[in-house]
Scaffold this active site. Structure first.
Site, short mmCIF file in Angstrom:
data_model
loop_
_atom_site.label_atom_id
_atom_site.label_comp_id
_atom_site.label_asym_id
_atom_site.label_seq_id
_atom_site.Cartn_x
_atom_site.Cartn_y
_atom_site.Cartn_z
N ASP A 176 -23.68 -34.69 -73.10
CA ASP A 176 -25.12 -34.95 -73.08
C ASP A 176 -25.96 -33.67 -72.98
OD1 ASP A 176 -27.57 -36.19 -72.95
OD2 ASP A 176 -27.20 -37.32 -71.14
N HIS A 197 -25.41 -44.21 -71.73
CA HIS A 197 -25.75 -44.37 -70.30
C HIS A 197 -25.57 -45.84 -69.86
CE1 HIS A 197 -27.09 -40.30 -70.50
NE2 HIS A 197 -28.11 -40.57 -71.28
ZN ZN Z 1 -28.86 -38.03 -74.32
#
Ligand code: ZN
Length: 451
Positions: free
Chosen positions: A320, A269
């Site tokens: 993810d 991220h």
């Molecule tokens: Zn993650």
């Protein structure tokens, strides 16, 4: 040793596109590459081939809750309310359930063009929070799912010990995730022989986040393997505020100052960065692990891609939460987020270059670095590639990077004809050869879990 040769009208190699490429395979690895040659009589013949995309960040079990957290609660919804839904789902899963769900997720990854997955795996213990007799039982389910689907696996067992900065005690909803360093090291030792039996498998570690590990634990865990080190970081503004309150530094700023961050590391991220962190992360050689579909779904924010690329940064993409598994859509959304925020076009491309080409090549190179894999279709690498349907209306009449622009921005996954792993064709006409069996089993298990 099994040998065969394949011929392609075009292939995207680490150095760029080549025409009339012939590759020789030995036991699924690329043993030779020639370009500018015609096909021999016995060669299998195909059109255009691309290296498969690495999926550098997955939580496979979350595929089972895709679409279950899309109802607005009584107050403002956020990442933190989504996490409560995830904790409730995770409480029910057995090792068999995990294998069933992960196998479907990996089938879908292969169908969309991903050929390796980085599994950031934190669901370790039994439903009551006690360790299984075999501490690697849940990891074993991941390894089995990878083996069934044929996807290459970089396994990233997660070290998780605390519920907040400063070593706060874990919460009840986290009981299946928790280790101390010696218990975690013992689990890794159980894992090594399991992974040795899976072709091209890589073992790394994943200290979950700065809120879940102390500085001493972070250093100890990163030292337990030679392979990749992945960490969730700066995904949420609350995490940035909590880190500032704890240390006086922002999460990426703190990590760059206190850990030996280099090409082994993947910062997943890294959404919320100031300019100095952008430059520091790019200079470290670590990969920014971007997950555009999940980051949009969770309302995380936008990574500063343009500034990061200008500083020489390396990125890859991950699915993810697996709310939607689609390699081309990850790349498309990565670019479209930047266009919407910056009111500009072709943000991820170099001047005069193709955006589809920059996205695919960038994610192949960064994904390979992050997952400890050989990059692209080179001698010695596994023959992991995607062939395109050159008759698709959005690909017809194109070659080279124009194919990647057509694939990423127009055709999407419908432009993929075949996907190959270690020289085996696992996906034909967009469908995995084991899809029916694996999807039927998934339907039975999900009906039980959700019923
Ligand atoms: Zn993650």
């Amino acid at each position: 040793m099994t040998r065969k040769s394949l011929h392609f009208t075009q292939m995207l190699q680490p150095g760029g596109w080549a025409d009339n490429v012939r590759i020789g395979l030995a036991d699924g690895l690329i043993a030779s590459v020639e370009s500018g040659v015609s096909a021999a009589a016995a060669d299998e013949r195909h059109g255009a081939a691309l290296p498969g995309l690495p999926n550098l960040h997955s939580h496979a079990f979350q595929r089972g809750m895709a679409g279950l957290a899309e109802v607005r609660g009584p107050s403002d919804d956020s990442f933190w309310t989504w996490r409560e839904t995830m904790y409730r789902f995770v409480e029910r899963l057995t090792p068999d359930d995990l294998q069933v769900i992960a196998a479907l997720a990996y089938v879908e990854m292969l169908e969309s063009g991903f050929t390796r997955v980085g599994e950031f795996h934190y669901l370790h213990h039994d439903r009551d929070g006690r360790a299984f007799a075999d501490p690697a039982e849940m990891s074993g389910a991941i390894v089995a799912a990878a083996g069934e689907s044929g996807i290459a696996l970089t396994h990233l067992p997660v070290f998780y010990a605390h519920s907040g900065f400063g070593g706060l005690a874990p919460g009840e909803g986290q009981r299946r995730f928790i280790h101390d360093v010696s218990g975690f090291a013992a689990m890794l030792e159980r894992l090594r022989p399991l992974l040795a039996g899976l072709p091209d498998a890589v073992l790394g570690v994943a200290p979950h986040s700065l809120r879940a590990v102390t500085p001493d634990e972070l250093a100890a865990v990163a030292g337990l393997v030679d392979g990749p080190v992945h960490i969730h970081i700066a995904e949420q503004v609350k995490e940035v505020a909590d880190c500032l309150a704890w240390s006086g530094a922002r999460p990426v700023e703190w990590l760059l100052a206190h850990a030996p961050v280099d090409r082994r590391w993947c910062l997943v991220h890294a959404t919320h960065l100031v300019d100095a962190e952008v430059r520091g992360l790019a200079a470290s050689g670590a990969v920014a692990g971007l997950c555009p579909i999940t980051e949009a779904n969770l309302g995380d924010g936008l990574f500063p891609s343009a500034a990061f690329l200008a500083a020489g940064g390396v990125f890859g993409v991950g699915s993810d939460s697996n709310v939607l598994i689609d390699a081309t859509e990850e790349l498309r959304l990565l670019e479209y987020g930047q266009r919407l925020a910056g009111r500009a076009r072709n943000v991820m491309a170099p001047a005069g270059g193709s955006t589809g080409g920059a996205l695919w090549r960038g994610a192949v190179a960064g994904g390979a670095r992050a997952l400890g894999a050989v990059e692209g279709l080179a001698v010695g690498a596994p023959a992991d590639f995607v062939t395109l349907d050159l008759a698709h209306p959005s690909l017809v009449g194109r070659s080279g990077d124009a194919l990647l622009d057509g694939l990423v921005f127009a055709a999407g996954r419908g432009g993929i004809d075949g996907v190959w792993r270690r020289g085996r064709r696992l996906v034909e006409k967009g469908r995995h050869v084991e899809r029916e069996r694996i999807a039927a089993r998934y339907r039975r298990v999900l009906a039980g879990l959700l019923g």
